[in-house]
Design a protein around this motif. Structure first.
Motif, PDB file in Angstrom:
ATOM      1  N   TRP A 115       7.338   2.964  -3.030  1.00  0.00           N
ATOM      2  CA  TRP A 115       7.204   4.041  -2.368  1.00  0.00           C
ATOM      3  C   TRP A 115       6.837   4.131  -1.048  1.00  0.00           C
ATOM      4  CZ3 TRP A 115       4.700   2.270  -6.476  1.00  0.00           C
ATOM      5  CH2 TRP A 115       3.087   1.711  -6.242  1.00  0.00           C
ATOM      6  N   HIS A 116       6.357   2.981  -0.674  1.00  0.00           N
ATOM      7  CA  HIS A 116       5.597   3.198   0.748  1.00  0.00           C
ATOM      8  C   HIS A 116       6.529   2.553   1.985  1.00  0.00           C
ATOM      9  CE1 HIS A 116       1.946   2.130   3.543  1.00  0.00           C
ATOM     10  NE2 HIS A 116       3.027   1.532   3.985  1.00  0.00           N
ATOM     11  N   ARG A 135      -3.592   9.011   7.199  1.00  0.00           N
ATOM     12  CA  ARG A 135      -4.923   9.201   6.212  1.00  0.00           C
ATOM     13  C   ARG A 135      -6.005   8.906   7.221  1.00  0.00           C
ATOM     14  NH1 ARG A 135      -3.558   5.379   1.361  1.00  0.00           N
ATOM     15  NH2 ARG A 135      -1.652   6.348   0.637  1.00  0.00           N
ATOM     16  N   ASP A 170       4.210   7.674   1.901  1.00  0.00           N
ATOM     17  CA  ASP A 170       4.649   7.357   0.720  1.00  0.00           C
ATOM     18  C   ASP A 170       5.323   8.430   0.060  1.00  0.00           C
ATOM     19  OD1 ASP A 170       2.749   5.298   0.457  1.00  0.00           O
ATOM     20  OD2 ASP A 170       1.180   6.180  -0.128  1.00  0.00           O
ATOM     21  N   HIS A 203      -1.497   3.632   7.127  1.00  0.00           N
ATOM     22  CA  HIS A 203      -1.604   5.015   6.710  1.00  0.00           C
ATOM     23  C   HIS A 203      -2.488   5.672   7.874  1.00  0.00           C
ATOM     24  CE1 HIS A 203       0.797   5.897   3.427  1.00  0.00           C
ATOM     25  NE2 HIS A 203       0.350   4.886   2.727  1.00  0.00           N
ATOM     26  N   GLU A 239       5.346  -2.132  -3.751  1.00  0.00           N
ATOM     27  CA  GLU A 239       5.020  -0.517  -3.308  1.00  0.00           C
ATOM     28  C   GLU A 239       6.545  -0.044  -2.845  1.00  0.00           C
ATOM     29  OE1 GLU A 239       1.841   0.762  -0.955  1.00  0.00           O
ATOM     30  OE2 GLU A 239       0.252  -0.347  -2.306  1.00  0.00           O
TER      31      GLU A 239
HETATM   32 ZN    ZN Z   1       1.345   3.793   1.267  1.00  0.00          ZN
END
Ligand code: ZN
Length: 326
Positions: free
Chosen positions: A297-298, A210, A250, A243, A295
């Motif tokens: 998913w991370h 990101r 993710d 990110h 988290e």
């Molecule tokens: Zn993440």
């Protein structure tokens, strides 16, 4: 003839005596404890301990002074420990991660968190947890290294962009969005997703690199939608996101309410991601260390060797770095 033998005997005995004296003197010289030795990774010299009396006057017991003598150098005692007595000094000093200059912080953190072990108090303070998140921020310079850390104490330089971003192949995502990641992490990511598929596990990317401005919008959207507290727990402030490093992905869904933690996909990732160089970065029960909610998913790319070591250690990356810093 007999006379010669006697003289020869005397000469031999004298030689033996001289040799004996030499060995004895040599022994004395070399058992002298003046040479510098490295102990516990500190610059501890085995010179005479010169602050015994000062420590006694401060109120330390003889046993405590023995521990201090063994663990803390004269220089550190002189610089940090002669002003007053610290109640738990010897308990903190036995931690391999102890730094004399932080004794005030250990003591103060301990008064508020005495449920933690002394060893953990030292580790947590070295991480910086005695300071509020986002209050004492250091800008990192090793952002191109795969072991770089960013968290609520360490941030990227403003507008940092990795220079080796690669688009993720359509096979590994379900949207048309152009997800990118640093080159070093791309093939390992593909290998991980392919290996999962062979085990009947379907994984795909829902977020990767990101930009700083994307991260700013995400944080602000989260704040507007769910409030500041939620945003701070699940979203990084700009400059503080992995990110933005280009080394985090993710997978499948990035939503605490969807309960990815109950899925077979998460179970597979938890057991296997390190083999491909990825670690679960914000695990359950470690929220107070990472500063982020759980988290599942991370995943953060660290390379296979480091990811495996962190996995075996069973700690967060923050703790791992303190325990293994050189
Ligand atoms: Zn993440």
């Amino acid at each position: 003839m007999k006379k010669y033998l006697i003289w020869f005997g005397i000469a031999m005995l004298s030689l033996l005596m001289i040799f004996g004296i030499y060995i004895y003197i040599d022994h004395i010289i070399h058992t002298d404890d003046s040479p510098t030795i490295v102990k516990d990774g500190k610059d501890k010299t085995k010179e005479e301990y010169i602050y015994k009396e000062d420590l006694l006057l401060l109120g330390y017991s003889v046993d405590e002074i023995k521990i201090i003598e063994n663990k803390i150098s004269n220089t550190d005692v002189k610089n940090y420990l002669l002003e007053k007595k610290y109640d738990n000094l010897t308990k903190f000093a036995t931690s391999p991660y102890f730094k004399a200059e932080n004794i005030e912080r250990y003591e103060s953190y301990y008064t508020k968190n005495n449920e933690y072990s002394f060893d953990n108090i030292v580790i947590y303070v070295e991480i910086g947890l005695d300071k509020e998140f986002y209050t004492d921020i250091t800008e990192i310079t090793n952002h191109d290294e795969i072991d770089a850390i960013v968290n609520k104490y360490y941030k990227l330089p403003s507008n940092f962009t990795p220079n080796d971003l690669v688009s993720i192949d359509a096979k590994y995502k379900k949207s048309n969005y152009d997800y990118t990641l640093r080159q070093v992490a791309v093939e390992p990511l593909y290998s991980m997703i392919d290996a999962a598929k062979k085990d009947g596990i379907d994984l795909w990317v829902v977020s990767a690199y990101r930009t700083e401005s994307t991260q700013t919008s995400l944080f602000n959207n989260s704040k507007n939608k769910d409030g500041l507290e939620h945003a701070l727990l699940y979203s990084a402030k700009p400059g503080h996101s992995e990110h933005q490093l280009g080394l985090a992905v993710d997978l499948n869904l990035a939503n605490s309410k969807a309960h990815f933690e109950d899925s077979k996909e998460y179970a597979w990732l938890k057991a296997n991601s390190y083999k491909f160089g990825f670690i679960e970065r914000y695990p359950k029960g470690k929220e107070f260390i990472t500063g982020y909610g759980f988290e599942p998913w991370h995943y953060r790319y660290l390379g296979v060797e480091l990811a495996t070591n962190v996995y075996i250690d069973g700690s967060t990356y923050e703790e791992y770095l303190i325990k293994h810093s050189k």
